[in-house]
Design an enzyme around this catalytic site. Structure first.
Site, PDB file in Angstrom:
ATOM      1  N   GLY A   1       0.804  -1.222   0.000  1.00  0.00           N
ATOM      2  CA  GLY A   1       0.000   0.000   0.000  1.00  0.00           C
ATOM      3  C   GLY A   1       0.833   1.266   0.000  1.00  0.00           C
ATOM      4  O   GLY A   1       0.524   2.223  -0.704  1.00  0.00           O
TER       5      GLY A   1
ATOM      6  N   ASP B   1      10.259  -7.367  -1.347  1.00  0.00           N
ATOM      7  CA  ASP B   1       8.918  -7.901  -1.049  1.00  0.00           C
ATOM      8  C   ASP B   1       8.916  -9.383  -1.414  1.00  0.00           C
ATOM      9  O   ASP B   1       9.387  -9.757  -2.491  1.00  0.00           O
ATOM     10  CB  ASP B   1       7.845  -7.157  -1.865  1.00  0.00           C
ATOM     11  CG  ASP B   1       6.480  -7.230  -1.193  1.00  0.00           C
ATOM     12  OD1 ASP B   1       5.870  -6.175  -0.951  1.00  0.00           O
ATOM     13  OD2 ASP B   1       6.020  -8.364  -0.893  1.00  0.00           O
TER      14      ASP B   1
ATOM     15  N   ASN C   1      -5.346  -7.037  -2.786  1.00  0.00           N
ATOM     16  CA  ASN C   1      -4.344  -5.970  -2.723  1.00  0.00           C
ATOM     17  C   ASN C   1      -4.750  -4.777  -3.599  1.00  0.00           C
ATOM     18  O   ASN C   1      -4.330  -3.644  -3.365  1.00  0.00           O
ATOM     19  CB  ASN C   1      -2.980  -6.434  -3.256  1.00  0.00           C
ATOM     20  CG  ASN C   1      -2.372  -7.581  -2.465  1.00  0.00           C
ATOM     21  OD1 ASN C   1      -1.667  -8.400  -3.021  1.00  0.00           O
ATOM     22  ND2 ASN C   1      -2.654  -7.647  -1.173  1.00  0.00           N
ATOM     23  N   LEU C   2      -5.522  -5.062  -4.643  1.00  0.00           N
ATOM     24  CA  LEU C   2      -5.710  -4.057  -5.697  1.00  0.00           C
ATOM     25  C   LEU C   2      -6.573  -2.871  -5.265  1.00  0.00           C
ATOM     26  O   LEU C   2      -6.629  -1.861  -5.958  1.00  0.00           O
ATOM     27  CB  LEU C   2      -6.295  -4.704  -6.959  1.00  0.00           C
ATOM     28  CG  LEU C   2      -5.422  -5.803  -7.574  1.00  0.00           C
ATOM     29  CD1 LEU C   2      -6.072  -6.334  -8.849  1.00  0.00           C
ATOM     30  CD2 LEU C   2      -4.014  -5.318  -7.859  1.00  0.00           C
ATOM     31  N   GLN C   3      -7.207  -2.982  -4.105  1.00  0.00           N
ATOM     32  CA  GLN C   3      -7.991  -1.873  -3.549  1.00  0.00           C
ATOM     33  C   GLN C   3      -7.086  -0.692  -3.194  1.00  0.00           C
ATOM     34  O   GLN C   3      -7.538   0.425  -3.041  1.00  0.00           O
ATOM     35  CB  GLN C   3      -8.761  -2.414  -2.323  1.00  0.00           C
ATOM     36  CG  GLN C   3      -9.419  -1.386  -1.434  1.00  0.00           C
ATOM     37  CD  GLN C   3      -8.740  -1.312  -0.076  1.00  0.00           C
ATOM     38  OE1 GLN C   3      -7.580  -1.700   0.071  1.00  0.00           O
ATOM     39  NE2 GLN C   3      -9.460  -0.793   0.924  1.00  0.00           N
TER      40      GLN C   3
ATOM     41  N   ASP D   1       5.071  -3.874   7.295  1.00  0.00           N
ATOM     42  CA  ASP D   1       3.762  -4.099   7.895  1.00  0.00           C
ATOM     43  C   ASP D   1       3.859  -4.779   9.254  1.00  0.00           C
ATOM     44  O   ASP D   1       2.876  -5.253   9.773  1.00  0.00           O
ATOM     45  CB  ASP D   1       2.890  -4.926   6.941  1.00  0.00           C
ATOM     46  CG  ASP D   1       3.510  -6.277   6.640  1.00  0.00           C
ATOM     47  OD1 ASP D   1       4.619  -6.567   7.160  1.00  0.00           O
ATOM     48  OD2 ASP D   1       2.892  -7.056   5.896  1.00  0.00           O
TER      49      ASP D   1
ATOM     50  N   CYS E   1      15.773   8.375  16.599  1.00  0.00           N
ATOM     51  CA  CYS E   1      15.551   7.162  15.817  1.00  0.00           C
ATOM     52  C   CYS E   1      14.191   6.580  16.222  1.00  0.00           C
ATOM     53  O   CYS E   1      13.503   7.126  17.077  1.00  0.00           O
ATOM     54  CB  CYS E   1      16.698   6.161  15.984  1.00  0.00           C
ATOM     55  SG  CYS E   1      16.690   5.228  17.525  1.00  0.00           S
TER      56      CYS E   1
ATOM     57  N   CYS F   1      -0.530  -7.617  13.362  1.00  0.00           N
ATOM     58  CA  CYS F   1      -0.746  -8.918  13.971  1.00  0.00           C
ATOM     59  C   CYS F   1      -2.110  -9.499  13.615  1.00  0.00           C
ATOM     60  O   CYS F   1      -2.349 -10.675  13.734  1.00  0.00           O
ATOM     61  CB  CYS F   1      -0.588  -8.821  15.486  1.00  0.00           C
ATOM     62  SG  CYS F   1       1.078  -8.350  15.950  1.00  0.00           S
TER      63      CYS F   1
ATOM     64  N   CYS G   1      20.707   4.652  19.256  1.00  0.00           N
ATOM     65  CA  CYS G   1      21.348   5.797  18.614  1.00  0.00           C
ATOM     66  C   CYS G   1      22.190   6.643  19.565  1.00  0.00           C
ATOM     67  O   CYS G   1      22.808   7.616  19.145  1.00  0.00           O
ATOM     68  CB  CYS G   1      20.344   6.638  17.832  1.00  0.00           C
ATOM     69  SG  CYS G   1      19.298   7.704  18.831  1.00  0.00           S
TER      70      CYS G   1
HETATM   71 ZN   LIG Z   1      17.387   6.456  19.276  1.00  0.00          ZN
END
Ligand SMILES: [Zn+2]
Length: 396
Positions: free
Chosen positions: A163, A184, A192-194, A252, A293, A310, A370
């Site tokens: 998406g 991917d 998916n095509l929606q 995702d 980060c 999930c 970080c």
């Molecule tokens: Zn950080």
């Protein structure tokens, strides 16, 4: 009245001439520090090839621009042109009109320079077809020719061709990003095509990497597509993302997002991250060591019931389109240096209410990732979140 050859002969007598060999030696042995070498030819001649290290001040702009290139009038200035005539005129003007004290012009111009076998620099430029294709970009001052060349030389990695990745792939290809990596491991499904507009009805069942490549090349055959039909994991992430200039996070699931954060901080690659749920989208830029980060923002994973990956959560099909395009805008700004990115800011979009809200995000000085030297992030630590997979499996 003196004819032109007489005038130029006279001028040549009054300006000091330097042999290309001496200019070459000057550049080679580094004794040219403090010497300004100026190409006085026209833009198209400069674009074709010029002496490395020279600055460009076209003859017609000499008086107005030379002070920018050589502010100190006692500095040594060496001028050159194509064959040595225009530079003689220009040298004459510099010393007589503008009061430069130490002016020379190069004998025989760049033609003799090349005949002697010395190197020239050929600046990158656009082909006639590219000039036409990207003409509307070149006209925008914030992008211009320079920005377009940066885009053409850039490498952008899309994590996911779903998406968010679909609109990003199409628009970044159109914008002329030179290399698009696509990660991917899925195949195109009717559901998916929606929203996943890089794919099409006749490509159902085709790997998304192949389908996205087809869509990219239909728009812009110049774009080099690197396909990774794999699932991103600790075993392959470093190898895949290394060498990219910007990463578009269309992931995702949360475990991979944490893994991506740790790996990108370690390799110092900015990530443009977006996520969506229902009618709401979030967007930010994580530029390692320059801003927060992902872990500074979300030190711990969200509660299970809020982890959309999930379960099979619904989404308004247009929403990832909006967010994927906002990601593309951030990518273009990161590559070209135009504007202010969302580094240090989180943008929230509520599609139902039609509102954008912005939150400041600060770097956490105690961030486990970080706040430490990138080389101190060990392989074992990267993306490691105790019980995370369990947590997600539990929400299944
Ligand atoms: Zn950080």
């Amino acid at each position: 009245m003196a004819n032109a050859p007489d005038v130029i002969r006279k001028i040549r007598e009054q300006v000091t001439e330097i042999d290309p060999r001496d200019v070459h030696d000057l550049l080679q042995n580094g004794s040219g520090n403090g010497t300004v070498i100026v190409d006085v030819r026209e833009q198209n001649e400069w674009d074709e090839a010029h002496i490395p290290g020279a600055v460009h001040v076209p003859r017609s702009y000499l008086e107005s621009r030379i002070e920018g290139a050589a502010p100190d009038k006692s500095e040594r200035v060496i001028l050159y042109c194509q064959s040595g005539n225009r530079s003689a005129w220009a040298a004459d003007a510099l010393q007589k009109v503008l009061g430069y004290e130490n002016v020379e012009h190069m004998k025989g111009g760049i033609t003799l320079w090349k005949d002697r076998g010395y190197d020239v620099e050929v600046p990158p430029s656009l082909t006639p077809e590219q000039r036409e294709r990207y003409s509307r970009h070149v006209l925008v001052p914030e992008i211009g020719l320079e920005g377009q060349i940066k885009l053409l030389e850039s490498k952008v990695l899309l994590l996911g061709a779903g998406g968010l990745g679909s609109p990003a792939a199409l628009y970044l290809a159109a914008a002329g990003v030179g290399t698009l990596g696509i990660v991917d491991n899925d195949v195109v499904d009717l559901s998916n095509l929606q929203r996943q507009v890089a794919h099409s009805n006749d490509r159902i069942g085709v790997p998304k990497t192949d389908s996205a490549e087809t869509a990219v090349h239909e728009i812009n055959p110049d774009v080099k597509v690197e396909k990774y039909q794999v699932r991103l994991g600790p075993e392959n992430i470093m190898e895949i993302i290394d060498g990219y200039d910007v990463i578009v996070d269309g992931l995702d699931n949360f475990p991979t997002r944490y893994l991506l954060n740790d790996a990108s901080v370690r390799l110092d690659i900015p990530v443009v991250s977006a996520s969506i749920l229902g009618f709401e989208g979030q967007l930010s830029v994580f530029k390692p060591h320059d801003g927060p980060c992902y872990r500074c923002l979300y030190p711990t994973p969200p509660p299970a019931e809020l982890a959309p990956s999930c379960g099979a959560a619904g989404v308004l099909g247009v929403l990832p389109g909006v967010m994927g395009l906002l990601q593309s805008v951030e990518v273009i700004k990161l590559v070209t240096g135009a504007g202010d990115t969302l580094n240090g800011r989180l943008l929230l979009y509520d599609a139902l209410g039609a509102t954008f809200t912005e939150l400041k995000v600060r770097r956490d000085p105690d961030c486990p990732i970080c706040s430490i030297d990138p080389s101190d992030i060990s392989e074992e630590e990267m993306g490691h979140f105790p019980d995370y997979e369990l947590f997600c499996a539990g929400a299944g």
